[in-house]
Design a protein around this motif. Structure first.
Motif, PDB file in Angstrom:
ATOM      1  N   TYR A  10       0.863  -1.186   0.000  1.00  0.00           N
ATOM      2  CA  TYR A  10       0.000   0.000   0.000  1.00  0.00           C
ATOM      3  C   TYR A  10       0.893   1.227   0.000  1.00  0.00           C
ATOM      4  O   TYR A  10       2.140   1.119   0.006  1.00  0.00           O
ATOM      5  N   TYR A  11       0.243   2.373  -0.052  1.00  0.00           N
ATOM      6  CA  TYR A  11       1.006   3.629  -0.075  1.00  0.00           C
ATOM      7  C   TYR A  11       0.555   4.527   1.064  1.00  0.00           C
ATOM      8  O   TYR A  11      -0.642   4.722   1.302  1.00  0.00           O
ATOM      9  N   ASN A  14       2.620   8.459  -0.220  1.00  0.00           N
ATOM     10  CA  ASN A  14       3.308   8.101  -1.469  1.00  0.00           C
ATOM     11  C   ASN A  14       4.551   7.243  -1.252  1.00  0.00           C
ATOM     12  O   ASN A  14       5.374   7.099  -2.145  1.00  0.00           O
ATOM     13  N   ARG A  15       4.669   6.648  -0.094  1.00  0.00           N
ATOM     14  CA  ARG A  15       5.765   5.716   0.186  1.00  0.00           C
ATOM     15  C   ARG A  15       5.178   4.323   0.325  1.00  0.00           C
ATOM     16  O   ARG A  15       4.115   4.137   0.893  1.00  0.00           O
ATOM     17  N   GLU A  16       5.925   3.348  -0.198  1.00  0.00           N
ATOM     18  CA  GLU A  16       5.446   1.972  -0.124  1.00  0.00           C
ATOM     19  C   GLU A  16       5.491   1.466   1.307  1.00  0.00           C
ATOM     20  O   GLU A  16       6.514   1.595   2.000  1.00  0.00           O
ATOM     21  N   PRO A  95      -0.420   5.586  -5.296  1.00  0.00           N
ATOM     22  CA  PRO A  95       0.136   6.872  -4.865  1.00  0.00           C
ATOM     23  C   PRO A  95      -0.880   7.997  -5.077  1.00  0.00           C
ATOM     24  O   PRO A  95      -1.835   7.856  -5.833  1.00  0.00           O
TER      25      PRO A  95
END
Length: 236
Positions: A10-11, A14-16, A95
């Motif tokens: 998931y994000y 905007n980071r995994e 994202p």
């Protein structure tokens, strides 16, 4: 909102992130966050020539391009991970820019469809204009032919009018009276015409030998035709 799947990417900002455990009855998930610890790392940060340049005249201008591949390899492997507790509502499947991009893609598809529709309409209008131009050309040919026909009719009417005038003049002449030898005696042109016709007929009969026909003398009898003609002339 769809149920969060454990172990799926998931994000978060905007980071995994990867949820690994739900925290009891709360909305929080224990997630693993991977991040690059070499962000901003560049070969020029460690190169004296790049830092000083040629200010002292001892270090000529140059590039560190030959070290870039090594630096990129180090940056790619310089990762670490951390544990964060993230609310369910802040875990996104894509994202943040994904939705705008999808909207932009959808809008581009709509714009493409609209362009195709307008292009088709333009083709249809051009085809309609060409058809109208052909019809106008046909109508022009018909108009030109009609004008020529009208000129012919006009000429014919003038000819017939002239002939009608001549015939009327002839009829008027026939109905008028003819003065005999400048006297006060006159005869209508119609009567004179009849007399000429009878005379022509009699001359033809004489030429054909009518005086030798049976009953010719009996038909004439003893009438003095010359005296009769003179009497009619006096009575005019």
């Amino acid at each position: 909102m769809e149920k969060i799947e454990i172990g799926k990417i998931y994000y978060y900002n905007n980071r995994e992130v990867i949820p690994i455990e739900k925290q009891g009855d709360t909305e929080f998930y224990k997630c693993v966050v991977k991040f690059n610890i070499a962000v901003g790392f560049d070969a020029s940060n460690f190169c004296t020539a790049c830092l000083i340049g040629d200010m002292d005249g001892a270090h000529p201008k140059h590039t560190c391009y030959e070290y870039d591949d090594v630096i990129e390899e180090i940056k790619g492997n310089a990762q670490d991970e951390d544990i964060l507790f993230i609310p369910e509502r802040m875990l996104n499947k894509h994202p943040f820019e994904y939705l705008p991009n999808e909207k932009l893609k959808e809008q581009l598809q709509k714009n493409k469809a609209e362009v195709e529709r307008l292009s088709q309409q333009s083709k249809e209008k051009v085809s309609g204009i060409n058809s109208m131009q052909e019809q106008i050309h046909s109508l022009d040919l018909i108009r030109e032919q009609a004008e020529r026909d009208a000129e012919l009719v006009k000429t014919r009417v003038l000819t017939l009018t002239k002939e009608e005038v001549e015939i009327s003049a002839r009829i008027a002449a026939i109905n008028s009276n003819v003065i005999i030898d400048s006297s006060n005696k006159s005869i209508s042109a119609k009567e004179l015409l009849r007399l000429f016709e009878v005379d022509e007929r009699m001359e033809s009969l004489k030429t054909g030998g009518v005086d030798n026909w049976e009953w010719y003398g009996e038909s004439l009898g003893n009438t003095d035709y010359e005296s009769c003609a003179l009497e009619r002339l006096i009575n005019l």
